[in-house]
Structure formats: C-alpha cells, structure tokens
Design a protein around this motif. Structure first.
Motif: not given
Length: 493
Positions: A169-198
């Motif tokens: 028998w082959s090794d099993a190709l496993t099934v994982v429960s429905k995934p949840k996306a994960e969101l990270r931000a490099d900071r929580t406030a846009v500085p004046v004239g700047g941007s935030v990376t998500l």
C-alpha cells in the motif's frame, strides 16, 4: 554430426517479471523431437532437479531470478549447454499517490484528481485498489477525480496488482480539515505619508514550497467589501480600515475560511499631550489628582484610549480623576485619540507622563526665630515641607496644654488658617509658648501631619530646665507656670 545447441526461452517472453507472477521455462532443440531427449537444467552454476523440456514456476520470488541454461542427452550423446537466459524477478515498488494539480496538501471539500504511480511499473498491465473503498469508481483505474471529505482524515492510499502480484500500500495522502487564512500586519497604523504591509497565508506553508506551487490566490476585503485579488499574498495599504483575507484555488474555486480581521488606522497629525492636574512631581496616599489627555487642533470630537503600566487601568475618557490615590496608581501614562466621525483615523501616542504616589504621609518641620526673646519682641515661625513649591498652604497653631489629659491641644492663631506664605510673624510675645504648623493642598484639601512643637522662651521669666530642651514631662507639654519636681529654677537662662 553433433546435435544442435539448445536454446532457453521464457513464456511470457519478458526478461523482467514481477514477483507473484507465473513463468514457463523451455529448453528448445532445433529440429529435434522433444520426446527423444532427456534434459538437465541449471540456474547459474547450480543444478535444478528438473528433467523435462519445460517447467512452470508459479508465484515467482526474487530467489527464482538468475541465468537459466539447459542441455539434453539421447543415446548417450549430450548437447552443449545452451547460452544462459536471464530471468529478472522484480518486486514492484511501493506506489505513490500524487495530486493533480500537484499541491503539497489537500483540504476537506476540495475537488482534485488523485493518481496512483508505480515507479518502474510503466508498461505493465496493473489494476488498482484504493482505500477508502467507498469511492464511487471501479477500483481498477490509476487515477480519478474526487471531492475529499473530513471523514477521510486517514487519507487516500493505493496499491497495484497483476495476476498474483501485489505492491505494498502507498503512504496515505492526508486530508486536512478546512484551513483558515492568517492575516499579519507589520504595524497597525499607517504613518503620515506611509503605508502598512499586510500578509495573507494559508497553513501549513512549507518553506520548501512557494505559495504559487500551493495554487492559492488571495482575496482581500476592506470593511466587509471586496478589495483586491492577487496571486501574491502580500499587499501595501495606505488607508485605514478593517481588513481580512481568504485563499481560493482549483476549479471550481475552493475557499478557505476568512482570516481574523485586522484594524488598520490612519495616523493624523494632531498629537495629544498628557497633563497632571495639579502638576505635582509627587503626590501622597489619599490625595486627589486628575490625569488629562489633551488633543490640540480643530474642533474634532475624539474617543480616547489610555495605556499605562500602573495596576489600575484608566477608563477610555479624556480625563481620569483619582479621588484617593494609592501606590497602585503609580506608573507611566500615555494616550491617543480616535475620531468619533471616522473610526480609522487616530492620533499617535502621546509622550508618557510619570505619576508617583507615595504611601508616606509628610510631616512638616517648624523652626522659630529667635527662640529666646526679650519681652514684647516679634517671633517668626517658618514651616518647611517636602516639595515646597507644590501648592501648599499653611496652618499655624499655639500648643495649649491640657493638664487633666497631660497632653496638648492646638489653638489656631489669628489669621493662621491656610496662609499662602510658609512663615508667620507673632508680634509682642511676652510669655514662653509652644507652636506647631501643618500644610494642606488640593481640592478636596489633603493635610499633612502636625509638625513637632517648638518653643519660644521668654527671657524675663524663670523657666525650668528639664532634661530636655523643652518643657515636657513624660512627653506631655506643660505651661511655663507649671513647676515639675526635681527641676532647678534659674534666673534668665
């Protein structure tokens, strides 16, 4: 003439046969009648107990492999040994279950094509077994399309078979429960004239597989509305909002669960200032003080947020009134504002202000000058307290002895209540007297303890010199007219 040299043939004629299969080995003599010959066999250099012109080997094992040769005899005449014909018995390799598309992981609910691959088994007529066996497909195909479910969490595995041969028998190709996306931000406030990376990701993300090989496309949402769709899981934003994301892949598109939302604020130029009212560098247990957050510029209405390392957290209002302070209120305080009209617009954090609350109750020190005076001269009292500039007002008292209680009570001097000055002048004093002071500040007013009494001695009177430089007996004060026993009377001094 010499009899012809025999030939060994295999049926089937493949030189590579899988273990478990059946093969017939034949010794053939060109132009000869088989019945007239007796045969001898060997595999390699080892003789085989077989005398017929052909024999059948059922359920081959690896030990049957090798070079087979034969010779024949008739009327005491031997042929030559045949050339060796090699039989290779192959143990079929363990199959591998693969995906199309070749994603490193599959999730419940996805529709994918699964494929059973037997390395080195190409060209052979395999049939296939799958487990779980409940799949609605004849179990003979090497691949088919399925929609996986979480009940198949043991995964999918396969094996190949042909005649009596079976792979592992082959090794099993496993099934994982429905995934949840994960969101990270490099900071929580846009500085004046700047941007935030998500950054949006779907676990498990193997370091060896890029997000593109996982097949995900990332769908972005701002304030609940569709914002952008990208194959790269990273965006830069310069406007505030409530952001979330999810992944999708395949046909039809399979979506992950949405990520948790992340609030990104836009920083406005207004900067708050924290002030203490009253602005005392140290306050004492029980005093009242107000910590205030002030935001200058415009008539914007704000919601307020505080951050402190004190034990007690202030409510999110523009001022925090501490009615009876304790050391639990000591700490650094800073604040920021959020516009009531636009909740994604916030100020920066203010600078921190330190509030120090002392558990000690201060006691002022009273000095009198002069301490010996001629009749009718003026006396100056001076009351000193810690942090003298911190809003104190002063109270002045004469010590009045109570002989029945052997103690003193304090009688407020004329105009001696809450003076702004820390000194008080007594004109025309004629008798020896004791004085005390205390200080108060704030609203409601906080009072220090009374100072220790100080005495002004009148030079025109006989006074008693007791063991201490004050008129006292058993730590109780007495009037100059009181004559304690065992004290000597002296004139003037």
């Amino acid at each position: 003439t010499d009899p012809p040299k025999p030939t060994v043939t295999l049926q089937p004629s493949r030189t590579q046969i899988y273990s478990g299969e059946t093969v017939t080995v034949r010794c053939e003599i060109q132009g000869g009648e088989r019945a007239q010959w007796t045969y001898e066999w060997r595999r390699g250099q080892k003789n085989i107990h077989e005398t017929s012109s052909e024999y059948r080997i059922s359920r081959l094992t690896e030990s049957h492999g090798g070079g087979y040769s034969c010779r024949a005899t008739r009327s005491s005449s031997w042929t030559e040994w045949s050339d060796s014909t090699t039989l290779r018995v192959t143990v079929p390799s363990k199959p591998t279950v693969t995906l199309q598309p070749p994603w490193p992981q599959i999730y419940s609910g996805e529709t994918v094509t699964v494929r059973c691959e037997i390395q080195g088994g190409e060209g052979a007529q395999w049939t296939y077994e799958w487990r779980p066996a409940k799949l609605n497909t004849p179990p003979t195909y090497s691949e088919y399309r399925i929609t996986v479910t979480e009940s198949d969490s043991g995964g999918y595995s396969c094996r190949g078979k042909r005649s009596f041969s079976r792979t592992e028998w082959s090794d099993a190709l496993t099934v994982v429960s429905k995934p949840k996306a994960e969101l990270r931000a490099d900071r929580t406030a846009v500085p004046v004239g700047g941007s935030v990376t998500l950054t949006c990701s779907v676990s498990p993300s193997s370091s060896s597989s890029s997000s593109s090989s996982s097949g995900w496309k990332y769908y972005w949402y701002r304030d609940g509305k569709s914002y952008e769709a990208l194959t790269n899981g990273q965006i830069s934003v310069s406007e505030g909002g409530l952001y979330s994301c999810r992944g999708g892949r395949g046909e039809p598109v399979y979506y992950t669960e949405d990520s948790e939302s992340v609030r990104i604020d836009t920083t406005v130029s207004n900067r708050p200032v924290v002030t203490l009212y009253p602005n005392w560098s140290e306050i004492y247990r029980g005093e009242t003080i107000t910590v205030r957050c002030e935001i200058h510029g415009g008539d914007t209405e704000w919601d307020y947020e505080w951050e402190t390392n004190s034990t007690i957290k202030p409510p999110n209002q523009n001022e925090y009134r501490i009615r009876s302070a304790s050391s639990s209120n000591s700490g650094n305080y800073r604040c920021k504002g959020r516009m009531k009209s636009s909740q994604h617009n916030t100020t920066e954090w203010s600078d921190s202000v330190t509030l120090t609350v002392s558990d000690n109750k201060p006691r002022p020190v009273l000095t009198v000058s002069p301490s010996w005076l001629s009749p009718g001269a003026s006396v100056t009292l001076n009351c000193q307290v810690e942090h003298p500039s911190a809003g104190w007002s002063f109270y002045w008292y004469k010590a009045v002895p109570d002989l029945s209680e052997k103690s003193s009570s304090y009688e407020l001097l004329p105009d001696g209540s809450g003076t702004a000055q820390d000194s008080y002048i007594i004109h025309g004093q004629t008798h020896t007297a004791g004085y005390v002071c205390r200080a108060g500040r704030g609203d409601p007013e906080y009072h220090t303890d009374h100072s220790q009494p100080k005495f002004v001695w009148s030079a025109g009177q006989f006074v008693s010199l007791c063991p201490f430089n004050e008129l006292m007996l058993g730590h109780h004060f007495y009037s100059p007219g009181f004559r304690p026993l065992k004290c000597h009377l002296h004139d003037n001094h």
